[in-house]
Motif scaffolding. Sequence first.
Motif, short mmCIF file in Angstrom:
data_model
loop_
_atom_site.label_atom_id
_atom_site.label_comp_id
_atom_site.label_asym_id
_atom_site.label_seq_id
_atom_site.Cartn_x
_atom_site.Cartn_y
_atom_site.Cartn_z
N ASP A 1 0.67 -1.59 -0.18
CA ASP A 1 0.07 -0.13 0.06
C ASP A 1 0.72 1.35 -0.16
OD1 ASP A 1 -2.74 -1.36 0.16
OD2 ASP A 1 -2.43 -1.67 1.58
N ILE A 2 2.34 1.09 0.04
CA ILE A 2 2.62 2.77 0.89
C ILE A 2 2.84 3.21 -0.80
CG2 ILE A 2 5.41 2.67 1.18
CD1 ILE A 2 5.61 1.29 3.64
N PRO A 3 3.85 2.20 -2.07
CA PRO A 3 3.59 2.79 -3.72
C PRO A 3 2.81 2.91 -3.97
CG PRO A 3 4.32 1.05 -3.27
CD PRO A 3 3.87 1.09 -2.26
N GLU A 4 1.37 2.36 -3.37
CA GLU A 4 -0.21 3.09 -4.18
C GLU A 4 -0.46 4.32 -3.64
OE1 GLU A 4 -3.26 2.43 -6.18
OE2 GLU A 4 -1.51 0.99 -6.30
N ILE A 5 -0.23 4.50 -2.42
CA ILE A 5 -0.59 6.18 -2.06
C ILE A 5 0.42 6.82 -2.26
CG2 ILE A 5 -0.97 7.23 0.20
CD1 ILE A 5 -0.89 4.41 2.11
N ILE A 6 1.26 7.24 -2.13
CA ILE A 6 2.44 7.74 -3.07
C ILE A 6 1.81 8.01 -4.75
CG2 ILE A 6 4.78 8.28 -4.19
CD1 ILE A 6 5.68 6.27 -1.59
N SER A 7 1.70 6.52 -5.15
CA SER A 7 1.02 7.35 -6.67
C SER A 7 -0.12 7.73 -6.84
CB SER A 7 0.96 5.55 -7.24
OG SER A 7 0.48 6.17 -8.16
N GLU A 8 -0.84 7.73 -5.61
CA GLU A 8 -2.74 8.05 -5.78
C GLU A 8 -2.03 9.85 -5.45
OE1 GLU A 8 -6.35 6.37 -4.76
OE2 GLU A 8 -5.21 3.91 -4.56
N CYS A 9 -1.43 10.03 -5.09
CA CYS A 9 -0.77 11.42 -4.35
C CYS A 9 0.02 12.11 -5.29
CB CYS A 9 -0.18 10.87 -2.72
SG CYS A 9 -1.30 10.65 -1.62
N MET A 10 0.78 10.98 -5.59
CA MET A 10 0.94 12.10 -6.79
C MET A 10 0.32 12.61 -8.08
SD MET A 10 4.50 10.02 -6.76
CE MET A 10 5.14 11.20 -8.81
N ALA A 11 -0.93 11.84 -8.07
CA ALA A 11 -1.58 11.66 -9.78
C ALA A 11 -3.34 12.48 -8.96
CB ALA A 11 -2.19 10.77 -9.76
N ALA A 12 -3.19 13.59 -7.82
CA ALA A 12 -3.55 14.14 -7.50
C ALA A 12 -3.67 15.11 -7.89
CB ALA A 12 -4.68 13.71 -6.48
N HIS A 13 -1.67 15.09 -7.81
CA HIS A 13 -1.43 16.78 -7.36
C HIS A 13 -1.16 17.68 -8.92
CE1 HIS A 13 0.69 19.55 -5.40
NE2 HIS A 13 1.37 19.29 -6.41
N LYS A 14 -1.25 18.78 -8.65
CA LYS A 14 -0.89 20.08 -9.34
C LYS A 14 0.15 20.67 -9.06
CE LYS A 14 -2.58 23.97 -12.09
NZ LYS A 14 -4.11 25.05 -12.19
N VAL A 15 1.08 20.42 -9.61
CA VAL A 15 2.39 21.17 -9.46
C VAL A 15 2.87 22.25 -9.36
CG1 VAL A 15 5.13 20.86 -10.26
CG2 VAL A 15 3.67 18.46 -10.86
N VAL A 16 3.31 22.91 -8.53
CA VAL A 16 3.54 24.05 -8.61
C VAL A 16 5.13 24.75 -8.54
CG1 VAL A 16 4.08 26.23 -6.39
CG2 VAL A 16 1.82 24.94 -6.65
N GLU A 17 5.52 25.52 -9.36
CA GLU A 17 7.03 25.58 -9.67
C GLU A 17 7.50 26.77 -8.43
OE1 GLU A 17 8.33 23.99 -12.35
OE2 GLU A 17 6.30 23.32 -12.87
N ALA A 18 9.18 25.94 -8.57
CA ALA A 18 9.31 26.42 -7.33
C ALA A 18 9.10 27.25 -6.14
CB ALA A 18 10.55 27.83 -8.43
N PRO A 19 8.42 25.84 -5.42
CA PRO A 19 8.30 27.10 -4.38
C PRO A 19 8.36 27.04 -3.07
CG PRO A 19 8.58 24.10 -4.29
CD PRO A 19 9.05 24.50 -5.61
N THR A 20 7.88 28.30 -2.72
CA THR A 20 8.62 28.59 -1.17
C THR A 20 8.17 27.30 0.25
OG1 THR A 20 5.96 29.82 -0.77
CG2 THR A 20 7.59 31.24 -1.91
N VAL A 21 8.82 27.76 0.82
CA VAL A 21 8.60 27.23 2.35
C VAL A 21 7.37 26.81 2.69
CG1 VAL A 21 9.45 27.01 4.37
CG2 VAL A 21 11.00 27.80 2.96
N GLU A 22 6.57 28.22 2.13
CA GLU A 22 4.97 28.17 2.86
C GLU A 22 4.70 26.70 1.84
OE1 GLU A 22 7.35 30.61 2.41
OE2 GLU A 22 7.69 31.05 4.42
#
Length: 381
Positions: A343-364
């Motif tokens: 389930d560990i890699p499965e959770i990682i995969s699903e979270c990545m698929a749902a994320h919209k990338v923020v370029e050069a993110p700040t600490v916040e």
Amino acid sequence: MKKIAILGSTGSIGTQTLDVISQHPQDLSVAALAAGSNIVLLEQQIRQYHPLIAAVWDAKKAAELKIAVSDLDVKIVSGMEGMIEAVTLPEADIVVTAVVGMIGIRPTMEAIKAGKDIALANKETLVTAGHLIMQMAKDYHVQILPVDSEHSAIFQSLKGEHASGIRRILLTASGGPFRGKTLDELADVQVEDALKHPNWSMGRKITIDSATLVNKGLEMMEARWLFGVEPKDIQIVVQPKSIIHSMVEFVDGAVIAQLGTPDMKLPIQYALYYPDRKYLPGDRLDFWSLNQITFEKPDMENFPGLKLAFDAAAAGGSMPTVYNAANERAVAKFLDRKIGFLDIPEIISECMAAHKVVEAPTVEQILQTEAATYDMIESRW
């Protein structure tokens, strides 16, 4: 006398760092210690190493510790501000960042601003904020000295070389306790099985990461920032005996490697004394009994966590933070026996698929991404 501040002093790297300091009392001393909640061990460390300040993440535990060491001349602080106070102590020359998790980002940044060299053992700092940390180190003329055995090996192999001569980094992996296993065989893995690493003695979280090969993915992303290379120029090489700690191939075809017994005290001591070397007690390589060193390709089909790391690195921006945060929370759930090993890699995969990338993110934005990833996991698993 070089004075050391240790962030994460009660963990595996922290305690081994103190062992190294004990072996060189004429050269090294403790300026500050910081831990999460293990005040029993932290009190022992305070009494033995006499730091000027000790920080505890848990405020209630800090209050208990303050009473316990009231007979000593040591300042007890707590929380994030306490950790920052410990690592920015004027008397400290170098900060060993050995805490696990993204909690290490802010203290590392503040230590850099205070002009402290960083002996880096906290992967998450560069995985999630490498674009910020490396620029800060340059701006404040601070050294980032790797403590991970693999990154230390690369660092040592590059000594005296120019970065322009690098063709690729060969990052070695033991393959973990389940090397050669299929997905069907991994489905029934228990916590006790995953905590049995064949070569290294490490903390629980990193040991699970080694079993999933996620640790090697995190190291790949860390190496990207440490050595200024692209992920495509980093190749994972499985070397089961952990004798070759990593290698660098140069444009002329030469390959330089660092070899040694699997002992974390070597990279720790190298970082503390850099650029000098000192005698370190311990086993030495016996090439006659070693006989041979073998190599294998990494198995990304049965260990998809490693492939996901390359996907996260390729996406860039905030995606490595999602990879790291999802893994961190998934591993905690596995250790609590709430999910299975696969389930560990499965959770990682699903979270990545749902994320919209923020370029050069700040600490916040990095911390917001972490929190959003945690929220997603808690709502689904």
